[in-house]
Write a protein that holds these residues in place. Structure first.
Motif, short mmCIF file in Angstrom:
data_model
loop_
_atom_site.label_atom_id
_atom_site.label_comp_id
_atom_site.label_asym_id
_atom_site.label_seq_id
_atom_site.Cartn_x
_atom_site.Cartn_y
_atom_site.Cartn_z
N PRO A 149 -0.39 -1.18 12.58
CA PRO A 149 0.42 -2.34 12.48
C PRO A 149 -0.13 -3.45 13.55
N VAL A 150 -0.03 -4.87 13.07
CA VAL A 150 -0.39 -5.74 14.02
C VAL A 150 0.79 -6.68 14.27
N ILE A 199 -5.57 -6.60 20.88
CA ILE A 199 -5.61 -5.43 21.71
C ILE A 199 -4.77 -4.18 21.10
N ILE A 200 -5.62 -2.97 20.74
CA ILE A 200 -5.24 -1.90 20.23
C ILE A 200 -4.56 -1.20 21.34
N ILE A 240 0.93 3.43 17.91
CA ILE A 240 -0.52 2.66 18.03
C ILE A 240 -0.16 1.43 17.33
N ALA A 241 -0.36 0.27 17.97
CA ALA A 241 -0.29 -1.00 17.42
C ALA A 241 -1.31 -2.07 17.88
N LYS A 287 9.95 -0.16 15.99
CA LYS A 287 8.80 0.69 15.78
C LYS A 287 9.04 1.33 14.42
N ALA A 288 10.26 1.97 14.10
CA ALA A 288 10.46 2.45 12.96
C ALA A 288 10.15 1.72 11.61
#
Length: 176
Positions: free
Chosen positions: A62-63, A83-84, A91-92, A149-150
């Motif tokens: 997800p971005v 930035i990953i 992990i975003a 986040k969910a």
């Protein structure tokens, strides 16, 4: 006077320095997995600051547009970077205007500086002086609420909306 010891004063402390609409921020390098040039994400996500998803190796990530997240003026994304990173257990990708550098240590720092009325005040772990500028070090784990986040990870889990395969369930790998 007793000098405060902190990870920010340790010469081994490193942070990725980036800018957003003229503001200087940093993320602890331990929260950053990689940095890539901006590429338009595939649409997805129902949060106002979620731009969609990009494929990074075999994962859908997800971005998040940090300018939208912090209610900053929008500009062209052509020269932006992503930035990953690891946000708690997700992990975003974080869209930023520019990556300045990876900086070692800090000449001077203030832990949890007082609020300035900005939307990121609650995320600031420290303000550090680096190369004649003040950089706000953000707590990456606080960038998203548990509900956000969910919402960002739910399409990636089994039974999600139209996505399947090895990219499901982007949780923190054991060996990072």
């Amino acid at each position: 006077m007793k000098k405060i010891r902190s990870k920010y004063s340790n010469p081994d402390f490193q942070f990725v320095r980036f800018s957003l609409a003229g503001h200087e921020f940093g993320l602890d390098v331990s929260a950053v997995r990689e940095i890539i040039k901006y590429r338009a994400p595939a649409p997805g996500g129902n949060l106002p600051f979620a731009e969609g998803y990009i494929r990074v190796r075999s994962m859908l990530v997800p971005v998040i547009d940090l300018k939208k997240r912090f209610s900053l003026p929008q500009t062209s994304l052509e020269s932006s970077m992503i930035i990953i990173g690891l946000i708690d257990s997700l992990i975003a990708g974080l869209i930023v205007d520019k990556i300045s550098d990876i900086t070692l240590g800090a000449k001077d720092f203030t832990l949890s500086p007082g609020g300035t009325g900005f939307p990121w005040d609650h995320l600031v772990e420290a303000e550090v002086e680096s190369e004649d500028s003040h950089v706000l070090i953000l707590n990456a784990d606080g960038l998203l609420t548990p509900e956000e986040k969910a919402a960002l990870s739910s399409p990636l889990e089994p039974g999600g909306q139209g996505l399947s395969g090895p990219e499901m369930g982007l949780k923190k790998p054991d060996l990072l």
